[in-house]
Design a protein around this motif. Structure first.
Motif, PDB file in Angstrom:
ATOM      1  N   ALA A  79      34.310  43.661  51.993  1.00 27.73           N
ATOM      2  CA  ALA A  79      33.166  44.086  52.453  1.00 27.73           C
ATOM      3  C   ALA A  79      32.700  43.518  54.010  1.00 27.73           C
ATOM      4  O   ALA A  79      32.382  42.404  53.807  1.00 27.73           O
ATOM      5  CB  ALA A  79      31.942  44.121  51.463  1.00 27.73           C
ATOM      6  N   ALA A  80      32.355  43.992  54.816  1.00 24.38           N
ATOM      7  CA  ALA A  80      31.732  43.528  56.016  1.00 24.38           C
ATOM      8  C   ALA A  80      30.963  44.622  56.656  1.00 24.38           C
ATOM      9  O   ALA A  80      31.476  45.472  57.814  1.00 24.38           O
ATOM     10  CB  ALA A  80      33.287  43.109  57.038  1.00 24.38           C
ATOM     11  N   LYS A  81      29.661  44.691  56.499  1.00 30.25           N
ATOM     12  CA  LYS A  81      29.027  45.731  57.082  1.00 30.25           C
ATOM     13  C   LYS A  81      27.688  44.982  57.972  1.00 30.25           C
ATOM     14  O   LYS A  81      27.066  44.135  57.277  1.00 30.25           O
ATOM     15  CB  LYS A  81      28.195  46.497  56.018  1.00 30.25           C
ATOM     16  N   GLU A  82      27.905  45.267  59.077  1.00 28.58           N
ATOM     17  CA  GLU A  82      27.102  44.445  60.017  1.00 28.58           C
ATOM     18  C   GLU A  82      25.625  44.290  59.683  1.00 28.58           C
ATOM     19  O   GLU A  82      24.994  45.052  59.221  1.00 28.58           O
ATOM     20  CB  GLU A  82      27.105  45.338  61.395  1.00 28.58           C
ATOM     21  N   ALA A  83      25.243  43.025  59.769  1.00 28.52           N
ATOM     22  CA  ALA A  83      23.851  42.343  59.388  1.00 28.52           C
ATOM     23  C   ALA A  83      23.515  42.846  57.951  1.00 28.52           C
ATOM     24  O   ALA A  83      22.157  42.664  57.878  1.00 28.52           O
ATOM     25  CB  ALA A  83      22.835  42.980  60.256  1.00 28.52           C
ATOM     26  N   GLU A  84      24.015  43.197  57.300  1.00 25.98           N
ATOM     27  CA  GLU A  84      23.896  43.585  55.768  1.00 25.98           C
ATOM     28  C   GLU A  84      24.649  42.760  54.772  1.00 25.98           C
ATOM     29  O   GLU A  84      24.001  42.198  53.710  1.00 25.98           O
ATOM     30  CB  GLU A  84      24.206  44.837  55.486  1.00 25.98           C
ATOM     31  N   VAL A  85      26.051  42.752  54.663  1.00 25.28           N
ATOM     32  CA  VAL A  85      26.838  42.027  53.565  1.00 25.28           C
ATOM     33  C   VAL A  85      28.122  41.437  54.395  1.00 25.28           C
ATOM     34  O   VAL A  85      28.755  42.136  55.266  1.00 25.28           O
ATOM     35  CB  VAL A  85      27.101  42.874  52.564  1.00 25.28           C
ATOM     36  N   TYR A  86      28.634  40.560  53.822  1.00 24.85           N
ATOM     37  CA  TYR A  86      30.032  40.197  54.117  1.00 24.85           C
ATOM     38  C   TYR A  86      30.542  39.509  52.668  1.00 24.85           C
ATOM     39  O   TYR A  86      29.707  38.562  51.833  1.00 24.85           O
ATOM     40  CB  TYR A  86      29.871  38.756  55.136  1.00 24.85           C
ATOM     41  N   ALA A  87      31.674  40.088  52.205  1.00 23.53           N
ATOM     42  CA  ALA A  87      32.404  39.562  50.941  1.00 23.53           C
ATOM     43  C   ALA A  87      33.660  39.465  51.081  1.00 23.53           C
ATOM     44  O   ALA A  87      34.542  40.197  51.676  1.00 23.53           O
ATOM     45  CB  ALA A  87      31.708  40.467  49.819  1.00 23.53           C
ATOM     46  N   TYR A  88      34.135  38.635  50.048  1.00 24.02           N
ATOM     47  CA  TYR A  88      35.727  38.422  50.047  1.00 24.02           C
ATOM     48  C   TYR A  88      35.992  37.974  48.668  1.00 24.02           C
ATOM     49  O   TYR A  88      35.350  37.573  47.802  1.00 24.02           O
ATOM     50  CB  TYR A  88      36.021  37.222  50.987  1.00 24.02           C
ATOM     51  N   ARG A  89      37.393  38.543  48.400  1.00 22.44           N
ATOM     52  CA  ARG A  89      37.804  38.125  47.055  1.00 22.44           C
ATOM     53  C   ARG A  89      38.907  36.934  47.326  1.00 22.44           C
ATOM     54  O   ARG A  89      39.530  37.012  48.333  1.00 22.44           O
ATOM     55  CB  ARG A  89      38.557  39.251  46.075  1.00 22.44           C
ATOM     56  N   VAL A  90      39.215  36.120  46.247  1.00 20.28           N
ATOM     57  CA  VAL A  90      40.199  35.252  46.313  1.00 20.28           C
ATOM     58  C   VAL A  90      41.297  35.759  45.643  1.00 20.28           C
ATOM     59  O   VAL A  90      41.333  36.454  44.723  1.00 20.28           O
ATOM     60  CB  VAL A  90      39.965  33.946  45.579  1.00 20.28           C
ATOM     61  N   ASP A  91      42.577  35.644  46.352  1.00 23.32           N
ATOM     62  CA  ASP A  91      43.873  36.534  46.018  1.00 23.32           C
ATOM     63  C   ASP A  91      44.766  35.390  45.437  1.00 23.32           C
ATOM     64  O   ASP A  91      45.508  35.607  44.391  1.00 23.32           O
ATOM     65  CB  ASP A  91      44.665  37.145  47.158  1.00 23.32           C
ATOM     66  N   VAL A  92      44.938  34.234  46.058  1.00 29.61           N
ATOM     67  CA  VAL A  92      45.604  33.044  45.649  1.00 29.61           C
ATOM     68  C   VAL A  92      44.998  31.963  46.005  1.00 29.61           C
ATOM     69  O   VAL A  92      44.501  31.600  46.691  1.00 29.61           O
ATOM     70  CB  VAL A  92      47.195  33.174  46.571  1.00 29.61           C
ATOM     71  N   THR A  93      45.096  30.998  44.729  1.00 26.68           N
ATOM     72  CA  THR A  93      44.565  29.441  45.089  1.00 26.68           C
ATOM     73  C   THR A  93      45.481  28.738  44.091  1.00 26.68           C
ATOM     74  O   THR A  93      46.131  28.988  43.312  1.00 26.68           O
ATOM     75  CB  THR A  93      43.043  29.788  44.200  1.00 26.68           C
ATOM     76  N   ASN A  94      44.992  27.453  44.361  1.00 25.95           N
ATOM     77  CA  ASN A  94      45.483  26.332  43.601  1.00 25.95           C
ATOM     78  C   ASN A  94      44.627  25.664  42.588  1.00 25.95           C
ATOM     79  O   ASN A  94      44.925  24.922  41.648  1.00 25.95           O
ATOM     80  CB  ASN A  94      46.068  25.138  44.637  1.00 25.95           C
ATOM     81  N   ALA A  95      43.487  26.366  42.452  1.00 22.27           N
ATOM     82  CA  ALA A  95      42.391  25.983  41.553  1.00 22.27           C
ATOM     83  C   ALA A  95      43.032  26.322  39.982  1.00 22.27           C
ATOM     84  O   ALA A  95      43.069  27.331  39.928  1.00 22.27           O
ATOM     85  CB  ALA A  95      40.934  26.621  41.741  1.00 22.27           C
TER      86      ALA A  95
END
Length: 160
Positions: A79-95
């Motif tokens: 999600a990237a909606k100007e001045a409202e929300v920015y979101a991301y999911r992790v696809d690959v990690t070493n955690a």
């Protein structure tokens, strides 16, 4: 060793087995905060102390994040909606132990500034879920320090 996580959508931040929500008001406008989150991915390393390196990938549709201490995340912007929300999911990690992870930065106008709300949604093994819950205070402190530094950085940019 890196492993692939379950792909999740924006709704995951509301339904995740482990949800941490932190908020802080800053003087920067929602538009300025959004630009810092979305348009200046490399700049994250300058205001978020836990981030060692951040690079946009896939023509801006994703991010490659390296944390201080060796954590690595390959992410997709959900999600990237100007001045409202920015979101991301992790696809690959070493955690270890994580099965799904998404983060949402919600930007809410607050007077002349912004109430920045960060929601961290995660799923994983019982040990991972416990570790996230135990680490809540540290994640909250990291968020508050990062947002405070982001506000300072944006104020300097506005002056210069």
């Amino acid at each position: 060793m890196a492993h692939r996580l379950r792909p999740v959508g924006l709704d995951f931040v509301d339904t995740a087995p482990v949800r941490l929500v932190f908020a802080q008001e800053i003087s920067a406008s929602p538009e300025a905060v959004f630009r810092a989150l979305n348009d200046d991915v490399a700049g994250w390393a300058e205001w978020f102390a836990a981030v060692k390196r951040a690079l946009p990938i896939d023509d801006g549709a994703g991010r490659d994040i390296r944390l201080v201490g060796g954590g690595r995340f390959r992410e997709t912007i959900i999600a990237a909606k100007e001045a409202e929300v920015y979101a991301y999911r992790v696809d690959v990690t070493n955690a270890p132990g994580v099965r799904a992870l998404a983060e949402e930065w919600r930007l809410i106008p607050a007077g002349t500034g912004t109430r920045v709300q960060w929601t961290f949604g995660a799923d994983g093994t019982a040990l991972f879920r416990l570790a996230v819950k135990v680490g809540r205070a540290g994640l909250g402190r990291a968020f508050r320090e990062a947002v405070t530094e982001l506000d300072r950085r944006l104020a300097r940019q506005k002056q210069g």
